[in-house]
Write a protein that holds these residues in place. Sequence first.
Motif, PDB file in Angstrom:
ATOM      1  N   ILE A  77      -9.274   2.512  -1.406  1.00  0.00           N
ATOM      2  CA  ILE A  77      -7.988   2.061  -0.851  1.00  0.00           C
ATOM      3  C   ILE A  77      -6.838   2.808  -1.519  1.00  0.00           C
ATOM      4  O   ILE A  77      -5.818   3.098  -0.885  1.00  0.00           O
ATOM      5  CB  ILE A  77      -7.829   0.536  -1.037  1.00  0.00           C
ATOM      6  CG1 ILE A  77      -8.962  -0.205  -0.326  1.00  0.00           C
ATOM      7  CG2 ILE A  77      -6.479   0.050  -0.510  1.00  0.00           C
ATOM      8  CD1 ILE A  77      -9.025  -1.690  -0.645  1.00  0.00           C
ATOM      9  N   ASP A  97      -6.741   6.199   0.324  1.00  0.00           N
ATOM     10  CA  ASP A  97      -6.355   6.109   1.733  1.00  0.00           C
ATOM     11  C   ASP A  97      -4.909   5.674   1.928  1.00  0.00           C
ATOM     12  O   ASP A  97      -4.194   6.243   2.771  1.00  0.00           O
ATOM     13  CB  ASP A  97      -7.279   5.131   2.460  1.00  0.00           C
ATOM     14  CG  ASP A  97      -8.709   5.617   2.536  1.00  0.00           C
ATOM     15  OD1 ASP A  97      -8.945   6.831   2.360  1.00  0.00           O
ATOM     16  OD2 ASP A  97      -9.613   4.780   2.761  1.00  0.00           O
ATOM     17  N   TRP A  98      -4.483   4.684   1.161  1.00  0.00           N
ATOM     18  CA  TRP A  98      -3.173   4.087   1.431  1.00  0.00           C
ATOM     19  C   TRP A  98      -2.083   4.485   0.449  1.00  0.00           C
ATOM     20  O   TRP A  98      -0.908   4.598   0.847  1.00  0.00           O
ATOM     21  CB  TRP A  98      -3.308   2.559   1.465  1.00  0.00           C
ATOM     22  CG  TRP A  98      -4.066   2.103   2.670  1.00  0.00           C
ATOM     23  CD1 TRP A  98      -5.397   1.813   2.747  1.00  0.00           C
ATOM     24  CD2 TRP A  98      -3.544   1.928   3.990  1.00  0.00           C
ATOM     25  NE1 TRP A  98      -5.743   1.460   4.026  1.00  0.00           N
ATOM     26  CE2 TRP A  98      -4.627   1.511   4.813  1.00  0.00           C
ATOM     27  CE3 TRP A  98      -2.277   2.070   4.558  1.00  0.00           C
ATOM     28  CZ2 TRP A  98      -4.465   1.240   6.175  1.00  0.00           C
ATOM     29  CZ3 TRP A  98      -2.116   1.785   5.913  1.00  0.00           C
ATOM     30  CH2 TRP A  98      -3.201   1.388   6.701  1.00  0.00           C
ATOM     31  N   GLN A 150      -1.410   7.964   2.595  1.00  0.00           N
ATOM     32  CA  GLN A 150      -0.466   7.341   3.523  1.00  0.00           C
ATOM     33  C   GLN A 150       0.929   7.198   2.921  1.00  0.00           C
ATOM     34  O   GLN A 150       1.919   7.582   3.538  1.00  0.00           O
ATOM     35  CB  GLN A 150      -0.989   5.965   3.946  1.00  0.00           C
ATOM     36  CG  GLN A 150      -0.039   5.169   4.843  1.00  0.00           C
ATOM     37  CD  GLN A 150       0.120   5.771   6.214  1.00  0.00           C
ATOM     38  OE1 GLN A 150      -0.823   6.299   6.762  1.00  0.00           O
ATOM     39  NE2 GLN A 150       1.331   5.703   6.772  1.00  0.00           N
ATOM     40  N   HIS A 151       1.017   6.646   1.702  1.00  0.00           N
ATOM     41  CA  HIS A 151       2.323   6.342   1.132  1.00  0.00           C
ATOM     42  C   HIS A 151       2.995   7.577   0.540  1.00  0.00           C
ATOM     43  O   HIS A 151       4.176   7.828   0.793  1.00  0.00           O
ATOM     44  CB  HIS A 151       2.182   5.255   0.065  1.00  0.00           C
ATOM     45  CG  HIS A 151       3.492   4.720  -0.427  1.00  0.00           C
ATOM     46  ND1 HIS A 151       4.353   4.002   0.373  1.00  0.00           N
ATOM     47  CD2 HIS A 151       4.095   4.794  -1.654  1.00  0.00           C
ATOM     48  CE1 HIS A 151       5.432   3.660  -0.322  1.00  0.00           C
ATOM     49  NE2 HIS A 151       5.298   4.133  -1.551  1.00  0.00           N
ATOM     50  N   GLY A 179      -3.196   0.825  -3.943  1.00  0.00           N
ATOM     51  CA  GLY A 179      -3.522   1.003  -2.532  1.00  0.00           C
ATOM     52  C   GLY A 179      -3.246  -0.236  -1.708  1.00  0.00           C
ATOM     53  O   GLY A 179      -2.720  -0.155  -0.593  1.00  0.00           O
ATOM     54  N   CYS A 217       0.459  -0.710  -0.911  1.00  0.00           N
ATOM     55  CA  CYS A 217       0.912   0.233   0.120  1.00  0.00           C
ATOM     56  C   CYS A 217       0.353  -0.146   1.488  1.00  0.00           C
ATOM     57  O   CYS A 217       1.043  -0.001   2.501  1.00  0.00           O
ATOM     58  CB  CYS A 217       0.510   1.662  -0.255  1.00  0.00           C
ATOM     59  SG  CYS A 217       1.370   2.276  -1.719  1.00  0.00           S
ATOM     60  N   ARG A 218      -0.879  -0.639   1.518  1.00  0.00           N
ATOM     61  CA  ARG A 218      -1.447  -1.079   2.789  1.00  0.00           C
ATOM     62  C   ARG A 218      -0.677  -2.282   3.335  1.00  0.00           C
ATOM     63  O   ARG A 218      -0.437  -2.385   4.550  1.00  0.00           O
ATOM     64  CB  ARG A 218      -2.925  -1.427   2.608  1.00  0.00           C
ATOM     65  CG  ARG A 218      -3.640  -1.743   3.919  1.00  0.00           C
ATOM     66  CD  ARG A 218      -5.129  -1.902   3.714  1.00  0.00           C
ATOM     67  NE  ARG A 218      -5.465  -3.126   2.996  1.00  0.00           N
ATOM     68  CZ  ARG A 218      -6.713  -3.465   2.643  1.00  0.00           C
ATOM     69  NH1 ARG A 218      -7.727  -2.646   2.927  1.00  0.00           N
ATOM     70  NH2 ARG A 218      -6.937  -4.587   2.012  1.00  0.00           N
ATOM     71  N   HIS A 269       2.539  -0.586   4.856  1.00  0.00           N
ATOM     72  CA  HIS A 269       2.399   0.287   6.021  1.00  0.00           C
ATOM     73  C   HIS A 269       1.644  -0.369   7.172  1.00  0.00           C
ATOM     74  O   HIS A 269       1.981  -0.142   8.339  1.00  0.00           O
ATOM     75  CB  HIS A 269       1.690   1.590   5.604  1.00  0.00           C
ATOM     76  CG  HIS A 269       2.512   2.451   4.699  1.00  0.00           C
ATOM     77  ND1 HIS A 269       3.545   3.236   5.142  1.00  0.00           N
ATOM     78  CD2 HIS A 269       2.458   2.635   3.350  1.00  0.00           C
ATOM     79  CE1 HIS A 269       4.095   3.881   4.129  1.00  0.00           C
ATOM     80  NE2 HIS A 269       3.450   3.530   3.020  1.00  0.00           N
ATOM     81  N   ARG A 270       0.632  -1.176   6.881  1.00  0.00           N
ATOM     82  CA  ARG A 270      -0.162  -1.787   7.941  1.00  0.00           C
ATOM     83  C   ARG A 270       0.361  -3.155   8.369  1.00  0.00           C
ATOM     84  O   ARG A 270       0.391  -3.485   9.560  1.00  0.00           O
ATOM     85  CB  ARG A 270      -1.621  -1.935   7.485  1.00  0.00           C
ATOM     86  CG  ARG A 270      -2.581  -2.388   8.591  1.00  0.00           C
ATOM     87  CD  ARG A 270      -3.944  -2.771   8.035  1.00  0.00           C
ATOM     88  NE  ARG A 270      -3.900  -4.015   7.258  1.00  0.00           N
ATOM     89  CZ  ARG A 270      -4.955  -4.534   6.635  1.00  0.00           C
ATOM     90  NH1 ARG A 270      -6.113  -3.900   6.656  1.00  0.00           N
ATOM     91  NH2 ARG A 270      -4.829  -5.669   5.958  1.00  0.00           N
TER      92      ARG A 270
END
Length: 329
Positions: free
Chosen positions: A141, A144-145, A149-150, A275, A278-279, A282-283
């Motif tokens: 995580i 990924d995040w 992503q971030h 992670g 940030c998830r 963003h999610r």
Amino acid sequence: MQLIQSFLTACFPGEAIQLVPITGDASFRRYFRFSIAKKSYILMDAPTPAEDCSRFVATQQAFVQAGLLVPQIIAQDIPLGLLLLSDLGDTLLLSKLTEQTVTAFYHQALAELTKVRTISSTSAGALPVFDQAFLLREMQIFIDWFVLQHLKLTLNEQEQAMLLRHFLLLADTALQQPQAGMHRDYHSRNLMLQPNGDLAVIDFQDVVTGPVTYDAVSLLKDCYIKWPAELVQVFSHELYQSLRAQAQLPLDISPEQFQLWFDWMGLQRHIKVCGIFCRLYHRDGKAGYLADLPRVFDYVLEVTSRYPQLHELDLWLKQKVQPALEVRG
């Protein structure tokens, strides 16, 4: 809301119920407070399939049997994901922590963990095991995040291989520890101070069997409040002595080895939390957790900079990730 009102009408026929939303947690669950005849209740809305209401019920029963103070379940509709709970108030331990109170409160909270560690199963069966695959999924995580992503960073093959090596090292070290019942999110926002001074535990439905240091490091290196490293080390050494006295730690484990277990377990958790925060943003559109991200990342650097075995990871974090985080905020 129509289904919720029907559920509450069945519980309290003829009562006009006014639901007041409570600030949610880092899940898909929603909470509401309401009063009937001057008594306060909590409604938990845990919609399926995102949440497993039956697991909450089974875990609540196991926590009660272990002697822990948790919300009482007054009524339930498992298919709808609705639970009527007793109200434990709204005094988070976090709101009462000061330099003057922290020692007494943390001793109290660490004592409650002796009960959590006794839990090995619920009515649904044996607890899930916090194994290598579980640990690695959590740390993914972070990549990924947080990283991709971030921070909008890219990873070459060498960086991916370096991260995997370190993640495997952290996972394997975690699994060297004695394993016991583990809350998995034990911190000052999931402990409720009661009027009589007791601590109640919430957000317990993700309990697993895992490393004996995990919950303690989650509390002592809290993502929402930070204490001097010297104080944390005093508590971690007291935990070492306590686990030895309770025969939950092999006698040949030195204080230095235990401190490494404690620190590296915290590192695994904080890598994951970077992670997760940030998830959530963003999610799930929950921006509030970003304010705590720098504190969590500081926890990561404190450990990677202290241990030579983690030098390669430490260098990468300081040269690539930290500058990007400072720009991104």
